[in-house]
Motif scaffolding. Structure first.
Motif, short mmCIF file in Angstrom:
data_model
loop_
_atom_site.label_atom_id
_atom_site.label_comp_id
_atom_site.label_asym_id
_atom_site.label_seq_id
_atom_site.Cartn_x
_atom_site.Cartn_y
_atom_site.Cartn_z
N ALA A 59 0.84 -1.19 0.00
CA ALA A 59 0.00 0.00 0.00
C ALA A 59 0.88 1.25 0.00
O ALA A 59 1.96 1.27 0.59
CB ALA A 59 -0.91 0.00 1.23
N TYR A 60 0.39 2.27 -0.68
CA TYR A 60 1.10 3.54 -0.81
C TYR A 60 0.11 4.67 -0.61
O TYR A 60 -1.06 4.55 -0.96
CB TYR A 60 1.75 3.67 -2.19
N TYR A 61 0.60 5.78 -0.05
CA TYR A 61 -0.21 6.98 0.07
C TYR A 61 0.16 7.94 -1.06
O TYR A 61 1.34 8.21 -1.28
CB TYR A 61 0.03 7.69 1.41
N LEU A 62 -0.85 8.44 -1.76
CA LEU A 62 -0.69 9.51 -2.74
C LEU A 62 -1.18 10.78 -2.09
O LEU A 62 -2.17 10.77 -1.37
CB LEU A 62 -1.56 9.26 -3.98
N GLU A 74 5.50 5.00 0.85
CA GLU A 74 5.07 3.68 1.33
C GLU A 74 4.23 3.82 2.59
O GLU A 74 4.47 4.69 3.42
CB GLU A 74 6.28 2.80 1.64
N ASN A 75 3.26 2.92 2.74
CA ASN A 75 2.41 2.91 3.93
C ASN A 75 3.06 2.07 5.04
O ASN A 75 2.45 1.18 5.59
CB ASN A 75 1.02 2.36 3.59
N ARG A 76 4.30 2.36 5.33
CA ARG A 76 5.03 1.70 6.41
C ARG A 76 5.84 2.75 7.14
O ARG A 76 6.43 3.64 6.53
CB ARG A 76 5.99 0.65 5.87
N GLY A 81 8.42 0.03 11.02
CA GLY A 81 7.90 -0.85 9.97
C GLY A 81 6.42 -1.14 10.04
O GLY A 81 5.89 -1.87 9.21
N GLU A 82 5.73 -0.59 11.02
CA GLU A 82 4.28 -0.84 11.15
C GLU A 82 3.50 0.03 10.16
O GLU A 82 4.02 0.98 9.60
CB GLU A 82 3.82 -0.54 12.58
N LEU A 83 2.22 -0.32 9.98
CA LEU A 83 1.36 0.44 9.07
C LEU A 83 1.05 1.83 9.63
O LEU A 83 0.98 2.02 10.84
CB LEU A 83 0.04 -0.31 8.84
#
Length: 134
Positions: A59-62, A74-76, A81-83
């Motif tokens: 998952a990625y945030y735009l 990145e959604n980390r 390293g958590e979401l």
């Protein structure tokens, strides 16, 4: 007359130069492990609003920053390293495990997200995704 000849040479050579430039770019991307993945038709986004998109299982945030630039990360959490969690009203993403946060409008905070390259071609949005090493 010399200017006219030069303009003609430029017009004839331009498609060749563009073609070779695209091939060089593709080669560099391939060598660096970068893959351009289509995400969506570029929807309208308001500055500071983060939108979650998926590429495979990642998952990625735009988002659009205050200068109007479309960016992605990145959604980390880069710390643990958590979401990450999007807090839409505050225009921030936050890691509730370690407490780090990132203001997507101002692009500042205790969290330093792992950025992902973004490009738009023919109205289509692409993310430059690298395969992570195990």
């Amino acid at each position: 007359m010399a200017k006219s000849l030069l303009d003609t040479v430029k017009a004839v050579a331009a498609p060749w130069v563009e073609m070779y430039a695209e091939r060089i770019e593709d080669t560099v991307d391939g060598l660096s492990g970068l893959t351009w993945v289509p995400v969506s038709d570029r929807p309208a986004r308001s500055p500071g609003a983060a939108e979650l998109v998926f590429v495979g299982r990642e998952a990625y945030y735009l988002y659009v920053n205050r200068r109007g630039e479309l960016k992605a990360f990145e959604n980390r959490c880069s710390r643990c390293g958590e979401l990450l969690t999007n807090i839409a009203d505050a225009k921030k993403v936050k890691c509730f495990t370690c407490g780090a946060e990132w203001d997507v409008l101002r692009e500042e905070g205790t969290l330093k997200p792992r950025e992902v390259l973004v490009k738009v071609e023919n109205g289509r949005l692409y993310l430059g995704v690298k395969a992570h090493e195990p």
